[in-house]
Design an enzyme around this catalytic site. Structure first.
Site, PDB file in Angstrom:
ATOM      1  N   LYS A   1      63.970  94.334  34.500  1.00 38.20           N
ATOM      2  CA  LYS A   1      64.213  92.821  34.593  1.00 38.20           C
ATOM      3  C   LYS A   1      64.712  92.716  33.201  1.00 38.20           C
ATOM      4  CE  LYS A   1      59.625  91.042  36.791  1.00 38.20           C
ATOM      5  NZ  LYS A   1      58.137  90.800  36.343  1.00 38.20           N
TER       6      LYS A   1
ATOM      7  N   GLN B   1      48.654  90.094  43.306  1.00 37.98           N
ATOM      8  CA  GLN B   1      49.782  88.972  43.234  1.00 37.98           C
ATOM      9  C   GLN B   1      50.665  89.294  44.266  1.00 37.98           C
ATOM     10  OE1 GLN B   1      51.549  88.276  39.223  1.00 37.98           O
ATOM     11  NE2 GLN B   1      53.416  89.095  40.213  1.00 37.98           N
TER      12      GLN B   1
ATOM     13  N   ASP C   1      55.727  97.495  35.299  1.00 33.78           N
ATOM     14  CA  ASP C   1      56.221  96.150  34.821  1.00 33.78           C
ATOM     15  C   ASP C   1      55.882  95.781  33.494  1.00 33.78           C
ATOM     16  OD1 ASP C   1      57.465  93.534  34.960  1.00 33.78           O
ATOM     17  OD2 ASP C   1      56.104  92.920  36.734  1.00 33.78           O
TER      18      ASP C   1
ATOM     19  N   ASP D   1      52.264  94.706  44.106  1.00 31.69           N
ATOM     20  CA  ASP D   1      52.309  94.437  42.789  1.00 31.69           C
ATOM     21  C   ASP D   1      51.008  93.826  42.371  1.00 31.69           C
ATOM     22  OD1 ASP D   1      52.711  93.756  40.157  1.00 31.69           O
ATOM     23  OD2 ASP D   1      54.292  92.368  40.347  1.00 31.69           O
TER      24      ASP D   1
ATOM     25  N   GLU E   1      52.695  98.504  41.628  1.00 31.77           N
ATOM     26  CA  GLU E   1      53.271  98.172  40.390  1.00 31.77           C
ATOM     27  C   GLU E   1      52.000  97.335  39.634  1.00 31.77           C
ATOM     28  OE1 GLU E   1      56.410  95.294  40.907  1.00 31.77           O
ATOM     29  OE2 GLU E   1      55.883  94.092  39.064  1.00 31.77           O
TER      30      GLU E   1
ATOM     31  N   ARG F   1      62.543  87.437  38.978  1.00 31.71           N
ATOM     32  CA  ARG F   1      61.703  86.729  38.288  1.00 31.71           C
ATOM     33  C   ARG F   1      61.035  85.800  39.064  1.00 31.71           C
ATOM     34  NH1 ARG F   1      60.500  88.882  32.975  1.00 31.71           N
ATOM     35  NH2 ARG F   1      58.673  88.150  33.794  1.00 31.71           N
ATOM     36  N   SER F   2      59.769  85.241  38.862  1.00 35.26           N
ATOM     37  CA  SER F   2      59.328  84.120  39.762  1.00 35.26           C
ATOM     38  C   SER F   2      60.070  82.946  39.618  1.00 35.26           C
ATOM     39  CB  SER F   2      57.889  84.141  39.516  1.00 35.26           C
ATOM     40  OG  SER F   2      57.462  83.812  38.060  1.00 35.26           O
TER      41      SER F   2
ATOM     42  N   LYS G   1      63.216  94.153  44.210  1.00 35.41           N
ATOM     43  CA  LYS G   1      62.074  93.120  44.705  1.00 35.41           C
ATOM     44  C   LYS G   1      62.712  91.824  44.368  1.00 35.41           C
ATOM     45  CE  LYS G   1      58.416  92.643  42.137  1.00 35.41           C
ATOM     46  NZ  LYS G   1      56.972  92.594  41.657  1.00 35.41           N
TER      47      LYS G   1
ATOM     48  N   GLU H   1      57.360  83.207  45.210  1.00 37.82           N
ATOM     49  CA  GLU H   1      58.314  84.524  45.582  1.00 37.82           C
ATOM     50  C   GLU H   1      58.371  84.289  47.023  1.00 37.82           C
ATOM     51  OE1 GLU H   1      57.560  87.819  43.440  1.00 37.82           O
ATOM     52  OE2 GLU H   1      58.249  86.952  41.320  1.00 37.82           O
TER      53      GLU H   1
HETATM   54  P1  PGA Z   1      56.940  87.150  37.018  1.00 33.45           P
HETATM   55  O1  PGA Z   1      56.555  87.822  38.134  1.00 33.45           O
HETATM   56  O2  PGA Z   1      58.580  86.868  37.235  1.00 33.45           O
HETATM   57  O3  PGA Z   1      56.267  85.648  37.045  1.00 33.45           O
HETATM   58  O4  PGA Z   1      56.758  87.973  35.799  1.00 33.45           O
HETATM   59  C1  PGA Z   1      56.844  88.730  39.083  1.00 33.45           C
HETATM   60  C2  PGA Z   1      56.328  90.161  38.721  1.00 33.45           C
HETATM   61  O5  PGA Z   1      55.143  90.163  37.978  1.00 33.45           O
HETATM   62  O6  PGA Z   1      56.610  91.202  39.059  1.00 33.45           O
HETATM   63 ZN    ZN Z   2      55.254  92.643  38.329  1.00 33.14          ZN
END
Ligand code: PGA
Ligand code: ZN
Length: 425
Positions: free
Chosen positions: A336, A164, A311, A243, A286, A365-366, A387, A208
């Site tokens: 988060k 990712q 995460d 990540d 991560e 978050r995304s 991040k 992101e």
């Molecule tokens: P998400 O992605 O906010 O869509 O969960 C970010 C991550 O995985 O760290």
């Molecule tokens: Zn993550």
């Protein structure tokens, strides 16, 4: 003496950077001072995250509306909290948790509860006349190292790269402002390199802000990143992270990972990571394994000398983190707030992490809005690492720009975490 009494709470439906609805909450004190907060949302979510209440009505926003959550703030939570002291964050958060009555906030929705929780903190800081980070922690002073995820794959892009986020970290910068400068210098070189090999279309970006290129596997992105860093003249100041978001390329049926046309069992994957770490200064990974593999996380943490961040593994949840600590799985927690649904519970998880010598990495978050609240939270936690995406587009730049303001506000009292990002002082 200002009044701290909550006089009104009001939520509305707004949209995030994907155009998807989310909750914005306002908390009023004494009818005059307001705290406002937006709720971010994920796409690459862990299965143990708190429940995001969506309307599910296909005639609005294809079911993604949040009017039920908004209604829960305006007609259930709000009336209950009128008259409370806005500085009683913990009592308020625990009361909302109790009002909901479920383990994962299914009834009222974590999006409803979190909007109020964060807006309460903002209102309290505003009434006190100080910045949120300082309201939460008078000893807040650490400016974090940003983790710059410059090449994106997985669920956050429309390409075939499984991993990712490929990340560089400007640990050798002298300040947050300097870290941002280095970032753009490197990213512009990277952009030229991507155009050279893959053409201009490959410089479109993921959720992101990292380039969503046709690169494959694990080695090619590292080659690109390291060449860009070298050409930009910043080799000595940069280390790397990823990540992996391994859930999204793990096959539960076969118990194998599928990466770039090859399959890996856990041991083979750990060996691959070891090889990458041998070739590049890779300091943090991560979710390198899927979210239920505590045993694998502990093998990896014991076997590789680097930060291993949970995460989807921990979902900012003390109970999941406790299991990790007991088994030596990972050595850092991603933070988060919306994974757990109140500021208090997220702060509890961070405190539990610190007490057990785990690092804390604060994360976007995304699906973000322009609300930069995580910038105040990362400084409040003295966490040393954040991040929050590449510095492009308002929902990402708002966080970086807020950190520049905080850096200026702290002045000589501020310390850029730099190479001490795991245990800043
Ligand atoms: P998400 O992605 O906010 O869509 O969960 C970010 C991550 O995985 O760290
Ligand atoms: Zn993550």
């Amino acid at each position: 003496m200002p009044s701290f009494t909550i006089t009104n709470i009001h939520a509305r439906e707004i949209i995030d950077c994907r155009g998807w609805p989310t909750v914005q909450a306002d908390v009023w004190v004494d009818g005059q001072v307001r705290g406002r907060a937006d709720v971010a949302s994920g796409r690459s979510t862990g299965s143990h995250e708190a429940h995001v209440l969506l309307d599910g009505d296909p005639s609005r926003y294809r079911g993604l509306g949040v009017l039920k959550a908004v209604d829960n703030v305006n007609n259930v939570i709000g009336p209950e909290l009128i008259g409370w002291d806005v500085t009683e964050q913990r009592k308020i958060d625990l009361a909302m948790k109790a009002m909901d009555g479920t383990a994962d906030k299914t009834n009222l929705g974590a999006n409803a509860i979190l909007g109020v929780s964060l807006a309460v903190a903002r209102a309290a800081a505003n009434v006190s006349g100080i910045s949120l980070y300082r309201y939460i922690n008078p000893n807040a002073h650490v400016l974090p190292v940003p983790l710059m995820n410059c090449l994106n794959g997985g669920k956050l892009t429309a390409n075939e790269l499984e991993i990712q986020e490929f990340i560089f970290m400007p640990v050798g910068a002298t300040s947050y402002a300097h870290a941002l400068q280095m970032t753009t210098e490197i990213n512009e070189v990277l952009r030229d390199m991507v155009i050279d090999k893959y053409g201009i279309l490959a410089t479109n970006t993921g959720d992101e802000g990292g380039f969503a290129t046709p690169m494959r596997g694990i080695w090619e992105p590292f080659e690109f990143m390291s060449r860009a860093v070298e050409q930009a003249g910043h080799v000595d100041d940069i280390v790397y992270a990823m990540d992996l978001a391994a859930n999204s390329w793990f096959n539960i049926g076969t118990n194998l990972y599928q990466l770039d046309g090859k399959v890996y069992d856990r041991d083979a994957l750990i060996e691959l990571y070891r090889q990458v770490a041998e070739k590049y200064p890779l300091v943090s990974m991560e979710d390198p394994l899927h979210e239920e593999d505590f045993e694998g996380f502990s093998l990896l943490t014991g076997g590789l000398d680097m930060q291993i961040v949970g995460d989807d593994l921990f979902v900012t949840n003390v109970d999941r983190l406790r299991q990790g600590v007991q088994r030596g799985a990972a050595n850092a927690m991603l933070f988060k707030v919306n994974q757990i649904g109140t500021l208090t519970e997220a702060l509890d998880a961070a405190e539990f992490a610190y007490r057990n010598s785990y690092g804390v990495q604060v994360s976007e978050r995304s699906g973000e809005t322009e609300d930069p609240i995580i910038s105040d939270l990362v400084v409040a936690l003295n966490s040393g690492q954040i991040k929050t995406g590449m510095p492009i587009r308002g929902e990402r730049t708002s966080k970086h720009n807020r950190l520049l303001q905080i850096e200026e506000e702290l002045g000589a009292a501020g310390v850029y975490a730099g190479r001490n990002f795991v245990r800043p002082t």
